[in-house]
Design a protein around this motif. Sequence first.
Motif, mmCIF file in Angstrom:
data_model
loop_
_atom_site.group_PDB
_atom_site.id
_atom_site.type_symbol
_atom_site.label_atom_id
_atom_site.label_comp_id
_atom_site.label_asym_id
_atom_site.label_seq_id
_atom_site.Cartn_x
_atom_site.Cartn_y
_atom_site.Cartn_z
ATOM 1 N N GLN A 4 60.519 67.516 -10.419
ATOM 2 C CA GLN A 4 61.002 66.226 -9.573
ATOM 3 C C GLN A 4 61.405 65.010 -10.471
ATOM 4 O OE1 GLN A 4 59.322 65.405 -6.183
ATOM 5 N NE2 GLN A 4 61.162 64.386 -5.083
ATOM 6 N N ALA A 5 60.472 64.488 -11.096
ATOM 7 C CA ALA A 5 60.594 63.403 -11.916
ATOM 8 C C ALA A 5 61.509 63.515 -12.787
ATOM 9 C CB ALA A 5 59.175 62.844 -12.122
ATOM 10 N N GLU A 6 61.423 64.575 -13.622
ATOM 11 C CA GLU A 6 62.523 64.946 -14.713
ATOM 12 C C GLU A 6 64.020 64.901 -14.359
ATOM 13 O OE1 GLU A 6 61.232 68.536 -16.472
ATOM 14 O OE2 GLU A 6 59.541 67.818 -17.703
ATOM 15 N N ALA A 7 63.977 65.453 -12.837
ATOM 16 C CA ALA A 7 65.283 65.538 -12.636
ATOM 17 C C ALA A 7 65.948 64.416 -12.182
ATOM 18 C CB ALA A 7 65.205 66.717 -11.224
ATOM 19 N N VAL A 8 65.026 63.407 -11.667
ATOM 20 C CA VAL A 8 65.515 62.133 -11.336
ATOM 21 C C VAL A 8 65.784 61.373 -12.476
ATOM 22 C CG1 VAL A 8 64.702 59.789 -10.358
ATOM 23 C CG2 VAL A 8 64.214 61.928 -9.090
ATOM 24 N N PHE A 9 65.155 61.515 -13.582
ATOM 25 C CA PHE A 9 65.296 60.905 -14.894
ATOM 26 C C PHE A 9 66.641 61.372 -15.454
ATOM 27 C CE2 PHE A 9 64.777 60.741 -19.504
ATOM 28 C CZ PHE A 9 64.553 59.373 -19.592
ATOM 29 N N SER A 10 66.889 62.907 -15.316
ATOM 30 C CA SER A 10 68.217 63.118 -15.834
ATOM 31 C C SER A 10 69.370 62.729 -15.167
ATOM 32 C CB SER A 10 68.200 64.535 -15.958
ATOM 33 O OG SER A 10 67.163 65.346 -16.566
ATOM 34 N N GLU A 12 69.417 59.762 -13.255
ATOM 35 C CA GLU A 12 69.928 58.515 -13.878
ATOM 36 C C GLU A 12 70.548 58.230 -15.170
ATOM 37 O OE1 GLU A 12 65.979 56.543 -13.970
ATOM 38 O OE2 GLU A 12 65.803 56.347 -11.861
ATOM 39 N N GLN A 13 69.923 59.010 -16.075
ATOM 40 C CA GLN A 13 70.930 59.234 -17.454
ATOM 41 C C GLN A 13 72.108 59.688 -17.411
ATOM 42 O OE1 GLN A 13 68.031 61.912 -19.709
ATOM 43 N NE2 GLN A 13 67.724 60.341 -21.143
ATOM 44 N N PHE A 14 72.293 60.689 -16.506
ATOM 45 C CA PHE A 14 73.855 60.942 -16.576
ATOM 46 C C PHE A 14 74.713 59.985 -15.772
ATOM 47 C CE2 PHE A 14 76.908 62.737 -13.282
ATOM 48 C CZ PHE A 14 77.789 63.247 -14.250
ATOM 49 N N LEU A 15 74.134 59.285 -15.007
ATOM 50 C CA LEU A 15 74.786 58.032 -14.128
ATOM 51 C C LEU A 15 75.153 57.135 -15.141
ATOM 52 C CD1 LEU A 15 73.232 57.982 -10.569
ATOM 53 C CD2 LEU A 15 75.603 58.931 -11.196
ATOM 54 N N GLN A 16 74.126 56.784 -16.141
ATOM 55 C CA GLN A 16 74.214 55.864 -17.053
ATOM 56 C C GLN A 16 75.312 56.180 -18.066
ATOM 57 O OE1 GLN A 16 70.179 55.389 -18.169
ATOM 58 N NE2 GLN A 16 69.727 53.893 -16.514
ATOM 59 N N SER A 17 75.584 57.322 -18.277
ATOM 60 C CA SER A 17 76.353 57.796 -19.345
ATOM 61 C C SER A 17 77.726 57.916 -19.291
ATOM 62 C CB SER A 17 76.071 59.348 -19.790
ATOM 63 O OG SER A 17 76.417 60.230 -18.800
ATOM 64 N N ARG A 18 78.335 57.357 -17.988
ATOM 65 C CA ARG A 18 79.550 57.269 -17.467
ATOM 66 C C ARG A 18 80.125 56.004 -17.863
ATOM 67 N NH1 ARG A 18 83.502 55.699 -15.448
ATOM 68 N NH2 ARG A 18 82.025 53.836 -14.706
ATOM 69 N N ALA A 146 83.859 65.479 -13.649
ATOM 70 C CA ALA A 146 84.840 65.411 -15.350
ATOM 71 C C ALA A 146 83.567 65.104 -16.283
ATOM 72 C CB ALA A 146 85.542 64.242 -15.155
ATOM 73 N N LYS A 147 82.643 64.029 -15.955
ATOM 74 C CA LYS A 147 81.477 63.856 -17.042
ATOM 75 C C LYS A 147 80.920 64.889 -16.890
ATOM 76 C CE LYS A 147 79.655 61.071 -20.097
ATOM 77 N NZ LYS A 147 80.587 60.856 -21.076
ATOM 78 N N ALA A 148 80.129 65.286 -15.859
ATOM 79 C CA ALA A 148 79.266 66.799 -16.020
ATOM 80 C C ALA A 148 80.010 67.898 -16.756
ATOM 81 C CB ALA A 148 78.880 67.122 -14.558
#
Length: 206
Positions: A4-10, A12-18, A146-148
């Motif tokens: 679950q923590a890994e999913a949250v971290f991922s 966050e990283q995704f949102l920060q990448s846009r 689109a980013k995904a």
Amino acid sequence: MTQQAEAVFSAEQFLQSRHSVRQYVPGTVISDEELNELLELASLAPSSWNLQHWRFLVIREQANKEKLLPIAFGQQQVVDAAAVVVVLGDLEANKVAEQVFADATPEIRAQMKQQIDGAYAGNERLARDEAIRNAAFAAQQLMLAAKAKGYDTVPMGGYNPQALIEEFAIPERYIPVVMLPIGKAAQPARVTGRLPLSHQTIHERF
């Protein structure tokens, strides 16, 4: 780290990448299948009464993208992107209530239709606010989708809406909300700073 923590971290990283990209690789093609996947994901956005106030005007033909160039005040991204999606807001979204609640019981359908029509009756401001607000939800969802899928976007408000309406024969029922070029970045996005959270957040009341 838990799953679950890994999913949250991922996430966050995704949102920060846009980031907003303004330079695109010309000639990039987005297939019908890919485009439909993006629009389907964007259509999962929330909306008032589930009326789904957005419409997607998709522009992929090069000749039509060239027509966008003067409308967008010469911003080259509308020509070089694989597609430009103009997200429109529906000023008469109350008219789709019958379809939206087609599977509901007759009582609920009648109740919701009465509520929606009552809210819209003679209230142009509400109709406009709802059109823009809910179409904006779909626009944000489209950028994330689109980013995904490995594409970049930039939300554009810098264009001549009346010229856009006239050139692409947009009916009076719909209002242009945002123009979204979608494509592959030719140059990395310029990462912009953000005001501190303490400046942007008010707790409880002013």
